[in-house]
Scaffold this active site. Structure first.
Site, PDB file in Angstrom:
ATOM      1  N   GLU A 476       0.805  -1.226   0.000  1.00 38.80           N
ATOM      2  CA  GLU A 476       0.000   0.000   0.000  1.00 38.80           C
ATOM      3  C   GLU A 476       0.839   1.278   0.000  1.00 38.80           C
ATOM      4  O   GLU A 476       0.371   2.332   0.422  1.00 38.80           O
ATOM      5  CB  GLU A 476      -0.964   0.011   1.196  1.00 38.80           C
ATOM      6  CG  GLU A 476      -1.967  -1.122   1.172  1.00 38.80           C
ATOM      7  CD  GLU A 476      -2.829  -1.188   2.418  1.00 38.80           C
ATOM      8  OE1 GLU A 476      -3.992  -1.608   2.298  1.00 38.80           O
ATOM      9  OE2 GLU A 476      -2.345  -0.829   3.508  1.00 38.80           O
ATOM     10  N   ILE A 477       2.052   1.214  -0.496  1.00 38.09           N
ATOM     11  CA  ILE A 477       2.875   2.423  -0.509  1.00 38.09           C
ATOM     12  C   ILE A 477       2.338   3.418  -1.538  1.00 38.09           C
ATOM     13  O   ILE A 477       2.151   4.599  -1.245  1.00 38.09           O
ATOM     14  CB  ILE A 477       4.347   2.078  -0.810  1.00 38.09           C
ATOM     15  CG1 ILE A 477       4.835   0.914   0.073  1.00 38.09           C
ATOM     16  CG2 ILE A 477       5.220   3.308  -0.616  1.00 38.09           C
ATOM     17  CD1 ILE A 477       4.836   1.199   1.540  1.00 38.09           C
TER      18      ILE A 477
END
Length: 940
Positions: A476-477
């Protein structure tokens, strides 16, 4: 996720290594553990961690029990020392002596023979230290000492350094500054697990002594199998021959003119597929590489579960020169191509009704398929006690659950080879990730060099496994952290975006491409995909980032919504190419709570229960204000849609509440899985559903479908049902009353069959004229596709009472399973009620349960009414699953079910079958279940 039995000749280990010299396992040496915080010394083990050795020594109780996480935080705040007994029989006349550590967690200083050898700061790296000179200067017996510094204190000190970068947004669970360490990030807490921050020699270690002649020891091997000409981000040409590229990392010195022999044998038969000396050998540093092309060999392909057979081969790599064999290593592998297709939608696809944008799906051996599965988290806080037996049970449950893919979430740890081995055997694809999650990370030279070593080692280590499906940069960066950072500091956002690209694209991507040509790479778990790839550019992949093009679809989706008022409104579910995370939390069973809670704490909002709930997280230990919000979300989900448990017996009521939260969770997931699978035939061409999450790290309320000890929640049974190859699904707009029935299949050929529809009242009697609904509908559904077979509006039907009506759906078909030569009979059953369960006028189903000891079959029958959510439960003391559960049962129908025992019981005379219970939605408010509950849990 973010915060809110094989053939006897099989090689069971991933590799068998031989080389010159001596190999002394440090697991065979006695160890002690000491600390100034302990004021004593206790026996220790290797591999291990401080918590485990303290537990085994009787210094502490089960860390998971009650409030022990709070009481034991002193362990994480202390420094710990592991000291070996003198290592016997180490000889100075060897050419060299090495200390090899497969893993040190995390901030460690290694001393050998009183000499300071090295300091380490990466849990995920393999370390090899030349201790030859230290051994020669040893005045007594050779002793290894490993001093582990407190990880929380170490990163706090790093954070306090004015030179340490600060970011505008970072997500913290319990302990801060996790992004400053290369250690399992969830060790500092997550929203499904505790923050023990363990330390210790968590993987095996050994001493290697090398001889003067041909002194070499193999540390790691990279076996890369791909189609000739393959490039990671492009589809492999299935007509090209296979290439086998074998690379060995070693310590010591190779003799002159080394050569490589590559021999490939079929695992089942032992037949030799190929035996070839590499055409060319490359020696770079301490790595030797050879490659061969199988121009005349046709290996049997490896396929994921339900798509074909898991054909495996042993590949033996022998290093030799003119006079002798230097080293030999055997890897078990399979021949397959796996490709993440992120290419633009083609004109042909557009003509088929697929919406513009870009693909985002997997293709195996040139065939696109529907990925069905879940997300895997660390199965225990303490990895040294994760056994092959436990992982065998878990992965057997994955296959039994009709799943073919697991996403190995970061940031836990890179999986050990034995888990990949189990996945290879079972056909479970493992989407793997580098250990970065929900944070921005440093990009200074030292940090990047440390990460580079970590990446290269792990990519090479697991590359031979056919179950390996993907490398993703982190969790989820791109989808979460970049937008949050831009919102918090828009002026400096270009700087932070450049840091993201420096780590995940400029550093990690080339390292992946350099060490494997068979695996695709995505910089982030959730992404809009890429615009272009230029491997000679400073930033070799140009990401699309946020897509605003109307009507076009890019990338995969990640969806959480805790507003339970809209949980079953499928119009708000994300429309995309692939769903990699979605879910809602639920309570584990009463039996699981009894493992960690005192009897007086067995109620919904007890301190133990609330403390074990980490949704939502709070920084520090023992804070429950945010946790209470997560408890309230589960409560609201139950109260809005299900009968509210109201049993005068507190423990029975607690058990009913636990089950009720699982019913909501399972129905919510079912609604989404059906929606995403239906998307395979919609313009979005949706080809993947991986729900959050597969299993638990401890006993507590989480998103898991399988509890800590292996007990299945309702979710895993329901997901197994809707992950069948062909399903019939109702889609109800409860606002307008519109009802649509779809048939969805993930087969590779079209399938035909019938759907039977029957309206009943809740006593089980058929409604007159079937309420105006046809009783049988023929269908044909295309390959990996969906078709609408019926639509109506509830208000147009002749239903006497929507609160006392149920529509049963029964599908039957004859179809070819993938890679199967003959047709198979496929069936599926589903149902629909035009009112939510809490509003139904339930009838006591009069459930009866019997057991035939000869056949091992349980029979369940509803005597007087429709049984919704018929739930079979088994007592504590064994682990397994029922062949069917959480099913609908109508009067006159007998359901025959078996129980698959995975572990136990330890008492062979225990007739546990007599303690199996059955209940339904009717029992959720009833006290009639109390007696059965007492029997199942051993209560008086």
């Amino acid at each position: 996720m973010h915060f809110h039995g094989i053939a006897t000749q099989a090689v069971l280990a991933s590799n068998i290594t031989t080389g010159s010299g001596r190999h002394v396992s440090l697991s065979d040496v006695k160890w002690t553990l000491s600390s100034s915080a302990l004021n004593s010394t206790v026996p220790a083990s290797l591999p291990s961690q401080a918590h485990l050795d303290l537990l085994n020594a009787g210094v502490i109780d089960d860390p998971y029990y009650g409030l022990n996480e709070i009481d034991l935080q002193w362990i994480a705040q202390a420094n710990w020392t592991y000291t070996s007994d003198p290592i016997p029989d180490l000889l100075e006349e060897y050419e060299s002596t090495w200390l090899v550590f497969e893993g040190l967690d995390t901030f460690a200083t290694v001393t050998f023979c009183g000499h300071n050898i090295a300091s380490t700061n990466n849990q995920f790296r393999q370390y090899a230290f030349d201790v030859s000179s230290a051994l020669k200067e040893c005045t007594g017996g050779p002793v290894v000492r490993i001093d582990f510094a407190s990880a929380p204190n170490t990163v706090d000190a790093i954070a306090a350094d004015p030179k340490t970068p600060v970011w505008p947004v970072q997500l913290t669970a319990q302990l801060p500054n996790r992004w400053l360490m290369r250690k399992q990030q969830s060790d500092f807490g997550w929203d499904w697990g505790p923050a023990f921050a363990p330390c210790g020699p968590w993987k095996p270690a050994y001493v290697v002594q090398l001889e003067k002649t041909a002194p070499i020891h193999v540390l790691n091997t990279d076996l890369d199998i791909y189609r000739q000409g393959n490039i990671n981000h492009l589809p492999p040409d299935q007509k090209q021959p296979w290439v086998v590229n074998a690379s060995i990392d070693f310590i010591g010195r190779l003799p002159a003119e080394p050569r490589l022999l590559i021999e490939i044998k079929e695992l089942e038969t032992g037949d030799v597929l190929a035996s070839q000396i590499s055409d060319s050998v490359t020696l770079i540093g301490t790595s030797i590489t050879g490659v061969t092309t199988l121009k005349d060999a046709s290996p049997k392909l490896w396929w994921p579960s339900s798509l074909g057979a898991q054909n495996l081969y042993n590949v033996t790599i022998t290093v030799f020169n003119k006079t002798e064999e230097v080293a030999r290593i055997t890897k078990r592998t399979g021949f397959r191509t796996i490709f993440l297709n992120q290419r633009n939608i083609t004109a042909t696809q557009l003509s088929q009704g697929i919406a513009p944008g870009a693909n985002w799906h997997f293709e195996v051996n040139g065939k696109e398929f529907y990925a069905k599965g879940s997300n895997f988290i660390p199965p225990d806080t303490f990895w040294p006690r994760v056994t092959k037996q436990k992982m065998t049970r878990l992965l057997d449950a994955v296959v039994a659950g009709n799943q073919n893919m697991l996403r190995i979430w970061s940031s836990g740890a890179y999986l050990p080879d034995f888990i990949y081995d189990l996945a290879d055997e079972r056909g479970i694809l493992l989407w793997s990730e580098f250990q970065f999650s929900d944070s921005m990370y440093p990009v200074d030279e030292d940090f990047l060099d440390n990460v580079a070593q970590e990446v290269v080692y792990n990519v090479r280590r697991v590359n031979h496994h056919p179950s390996l499906a993907l490398w993703a940069g982190g969790n989820e960066i791109e989808s979460l952290m970049l937008p949050l950072t831009r919102e918090a500091d828009p002026d400096n956002y270009p700087k932070y975006l450049a840091e993201y690209e420096k780590l995940y694209i400029s550093l990690i991507l080339p390292l992946v491409y350099e060490n494997t040509r068979s695996i695709s790479y995505s910089p982030s778990s959730t992404t809009e995909g890429y615009l272009s790839v230029n491997l000679s550019a400073p930033v070799p992949m140009t990401e699309r980032y946020e897509n605003d093009e109307p009507g076009a679809y890019y990338g995969d989706t990640d969806y959480y919504n805790y507003d339970t008022t809209v949980s079953f409104d499928y119009s708000i579910y994300p429309v995309g190419r692939f769903a990699n995370e979605f879910g809602f939390h639920s309570m584990p069973s009463l039996q699981t709570w009894q493992q960690v809670a005192d009897p007086e704490d067995l109620y919904f909002n007890s301190t133990t229960v609330v403390i074990h709930n980490r949704h939502y997280t709070s920084e520090g230990y023992g804070r429950i204000e945010n946790s209470s919000r997560g408890m309230a979300e589960m409560t609201l989900g139950v109260e809005r849609y299900y009968p509210i448990p109201d049993n005068p017996d507190s423990v029975a009521n607690f058990s009913a509440w636990c089950l009720a939260t699982q019913l909501f969770q399972a129905d919510f997931y079912k609604s989404q899985i059906q929606f995403y699978r239906r998307g395979s035939g919609m313009p979005e061409r949706q080809l993947g559903s991986l729900y959050w999450q597969l299993e638990d790290i401890w006993q507590g309320p989480t998103w898991a479908g399988i509890e800590y000890d292996g007990r299945w929640k309702v979710l895993h049974y329901v997901a197994r049902d809707v992950y069948q190859p062909i399903i019939v699904s109702p889609f109800w707009n409860y606002t307008t009353g519109d009802l649509e029935i779809y048939v969805t299949a993930d087969l590779w050929e079209s399938a035909a069959g019938t759907v039977n529809l029957k309206w009943l009242n809740l006593s089980g009697e058929q409604i007159i004229d079937n309420a105006g609904t046809p009783t049988e509908i023929p269908f044909t559904v295309g390959a990996i596709n969906t078709t609408k077979v019926y639509s109506t509006n509830i208000h147009d039907l002749n239903l006497p009472d929507t609160r006392a009506s149920i529509l049963t759906l029964s599908l039957s078909s004859q179809a070819n399973l993938p890679n199967a030569a003959v047709k198979t009979s496929l069936t599926h059953e589903n149902h629909f009620t035009p009112s939510f369960p809490k509003d139904l006028e339930l009838v006591n189903p009069g459930l009866e349960l019997s057991y035939d000891a000869h056949s091992g079959i349980f029979t369940v029958e509803a005597k007087s009414g429709v049984s919704l959510y018929t739930w079979l439960d088994y007592p504590a003391g064994l682990v397994g699953y029922f062949t069917e559960n959480a099913f609908l049962l109508v009067p006159g129908q007998k359901k025959k079910v078996q129980f698959v025992v995975q572990d136990g019981p330890k008492d062979q005379d225990w007739e546990w079958q007599s303690e199996v219970t059955v209940r339904s939605l009717w029992d959720q408010k009833s006290s009639t279940f109390l007696y059965a509950l007492r029997v199942a849990t051993g209560r008086p």
